[in-house]
Design a protein around this motif. Structure first.
Motif, PDB file in Angstrom:
ATOM      1  N   GLY A  44       0.826  -1.211   0.000  1.00 31.45           N
ATOM      2  CA  GLY A  44       0.000   0.000   0.000  1.00 31.45           C
ATOM      3  C   GLY A  44       0.854   1.252   0.000  1.00 31.45           C
ATOM      4  O   GLY A  44       0.550   2.222  -0.716  1.00 31.45           O
ATOM      5  N   GLU A  45       1.913   1.243   0.782  1.00 32.84           N
ATOM      6  CA  GLU A  45       2.826   2.386   0.819  1.00 32.84           C
ATOM      7  C   GLU A  45       3.521   2.574  -0.522  1.00 32.84           C
ATOM      8  O   GLU A  45       3.719   3.712  -0.969  1.00 32.84           O
ATOM      9  CB  GLU A  45       3.848   2.206   1.943  1.00 32.84           C
ATOM     10  N   ARG A  46       3.871   1.480  -1.162  1.00 35.58           N
ATOM     11  CA  ARG A  46       4.521   1.575  -2.481  1.00 35.58           C
ATOM     12  C   ARG A  46       3.560   2.135  -3.525  1.00 35.58           C
ATOM     13  O   ARG A  46       3.962   2.908  -4.399  1.00 35.58           O
ATOM     14  CB  ARG A  46       5.039   0.204  -2.915  1.00 35.58           C
ATOM     15  N   ARG A  51       1.938   6.522  -6.997  1.00 34.88           N
ATOM     16  CA  ARG A  51       0.921   7.474  -7.433  1.00 34.88           C
ATOM     17  C   ARG A  51       1.435   8.903  -7.309  1.00 34.88           C
ATOM     18  O   ARG A  51       1.284   9.715  -8.233  1.00 34.88           O
ATOM     19  CB  ARG A  51      -0.350   7.323  -6.613  1.00 34.88           C
ATOM     20  N   THR A  52       2.069   9.205  -6.190  1.00 36.35           N
ATOM     21  CA  THR A  52       2.615  10.547  -5.968  1.00 36.35           C
ATOM     22  C   THR A  52       3.678  10.875  -7.006  1.00 36.35           C
ATOM     23  O   THR A  52       3.700  11.969  -7.572  1.00 36.35           O
ATOM     24  CB  THR A  52       3.202  10.658  -4.548  1.00 36.35           C
ATOM     25  N   ARG A  53       4.532   9.908  -7.252  1.00 35.51           N
ATOM     26  CA  ARG A  53       5.613  10.105  -8.243  1.00 35.51           C
ATOM     27  C   ARG A  53       5.026  10.303  -9.644  1.00 35.51           C
ATOM     28  O   ARG A  53       5.470  11.180 -10.387  1.00 35.51           O
ATOM     29  CB  ARG A  53       6.540   8.885  -8.220  1.00 35.51           C
ATOM     30  N   MET A  54       4.014   9.501  -9.995  1.00 34.24           N
ATOM     31  CA  MET A  54       3.391   9.614 -11.313  1.00 34.24           C
ATOM     32  C   MET A  54       2.707  10.975 -11.468  1.00 34.24           C
ATOM     33  O   MET A  54       2.836  11.623 -12.510  1.00 34.24           O
ATOM     34  CB  MET A  54       2.361   8.492 -11.505  1.00 34.24           C
ATOM     35  N   GLU A  55       2.001  11.410 -10.429  1.00 28.46           N
ATOM     36  CA  GLU A  55       1.344  12.716 -10.489  1.00 28.46           C
ATOM     37  C   GLU A  55       2.374  13.828 -10.640  1.00 28.46           C
ATOM     38  O   GLU A  55       2.152  14.798 -11.374  1.00 28.46           O
ATOM     39  CB  GLU A  55       0.487  12.941  -9.245  1.00 28.46           C
ATOM     40  N   ILE A  61       4.696  17.640 -17.477  1.00 30.02           N
ATOM     41  CA  ILE A  61       4.452  17.583 -18.912  1.00 30.02           C
ATOM     42  C   ILE A  61       3.641  18.814 -19.322  1.00 30.02           C
ATOM     43  O   ILE A  61       2.578  19.066 -18.751  1.00 30.02           O
ATOM     44  CB  ILE A  61       3.691  16.299 -19.306  1.00 30.02           C
ATOM     45  N   PRO A  62       4.148  19.566 -20.292  1.00 30.47           N
ATOM     46  CA  PRO A  62       3.420  20.765 -20.720  1.00 30.47           C
ATOM     47  C   PRO A  62       2.038  20.392 -21.289  1.00 30.47           C
ATOM     48  O   PRO A  62       1.903  19.448 -22.077  1.00 30.47           O
ATOM     49  CB  PRO A  62       4.304  21.368 -21.814  1.00 30.47           C
ATOM     50  N   GLY A  63       1.018  21.092 -20.860  1.00 36.16           N
ATOM     51  CA  GLY A  63      -0.325  20.883 -21.390  1.00 36.16           C
ATOM     52  C   GLY A  63      -1.048  19.698 -20.778  1.00 36.16           C
ATOM     53  O   GLY A  63      -2.195  19.436 -21.115  1.00 36.16           O
ATOM     54  N   ALA A  64      -0.427  18.960 -19.898  1.00 32.96           N
ATOM     55  CA  ALA A  64      -1.076  17.803 -19.264  1.00 32.96           C
ATOM     56  C   ALA A  64      -1.858  18.293 -18.049  1.00 32.96           C
ATOM     57  O   ALA A  64      -1.378  19.074 -17.255  1.00 32.96           O
ATOM     58  CB  ALA A  64      -0.038  16.762 -18.843  1.00 32.96           C
ATOM     59  N   GLU A  65      -3.084  17.794 -17.936  1.00 30.29           N
ATOM     60  CA  GLU A  65      -3.918  18.140 -16.785  1.00 30.29           C
ATOM     61  C   GLU A  65      -4.335  16.858 -16.075  1.00 30.29           C
ATOM     62  O   GLU A  65      -4.595  15.845 -16.709  1.00 30.29           O
ATOM     63  CB  GLU A  65      -5.149  18.905 -17.229  1.00 30.29           C
ATOM     64  N   LEU A  66      -4.410  16.894 -14.746  1.00 30.54           N
ATOM     65  CA  LEU A  66      -4.838  15.732 -13.955  1.00 30.54           C
ATOM     66  C   LEU A  66      -6.291  15.668 -13.904  1.00 30.54           C
ATOM     67  O   LEU A  66      -7.193  15.942 -13.677  1.00 30.54           O
ATOM     68  CB  LEU A  66      -4.225  15.768 -12.552  1.00 30.54           C
TER      69      LEU A  66
END
Length: 66
Positions: A44-46, A51-55, A61-66
């Motif tokens: 779970g911690e991994r 997720r944090t790293r991916m976000e 990335i220019p123009g990328a929105e979450l």
């Protein structure tokens, strides 16, 4: 009468042996559960870290929105 007492004694020994066996098995299962819970917590911690790293990477990335 003596044969009944002997029979009862045998059954009592068998019951005690079964009880000891079940206690040992129960202890082993408790240990396995503790290990599995610890492993699950680590996974779970991994996932949270990934997720944090991916976000964070997506935010760069220019123009990328979450």
């Amino acid at each position: 009468m003596e044969s009944q007492i002997n029979s009862l004694e045998i059954k009592m020994r068998q019951m005690l042996e079964l009880c000891q066996s079940l206690r040992a098995e129960n202890q082993k299962l408790r240990q396995q559960l503790a290990v599995a819970n610890d492993h699950n917590k680590q996974l779970g911690e991994r996932v949270i870290y990934a997720r944090t790293r991916m976000e964070s990477l997506l935010a760069k990335i220019p123009g990328a929105e979450l």
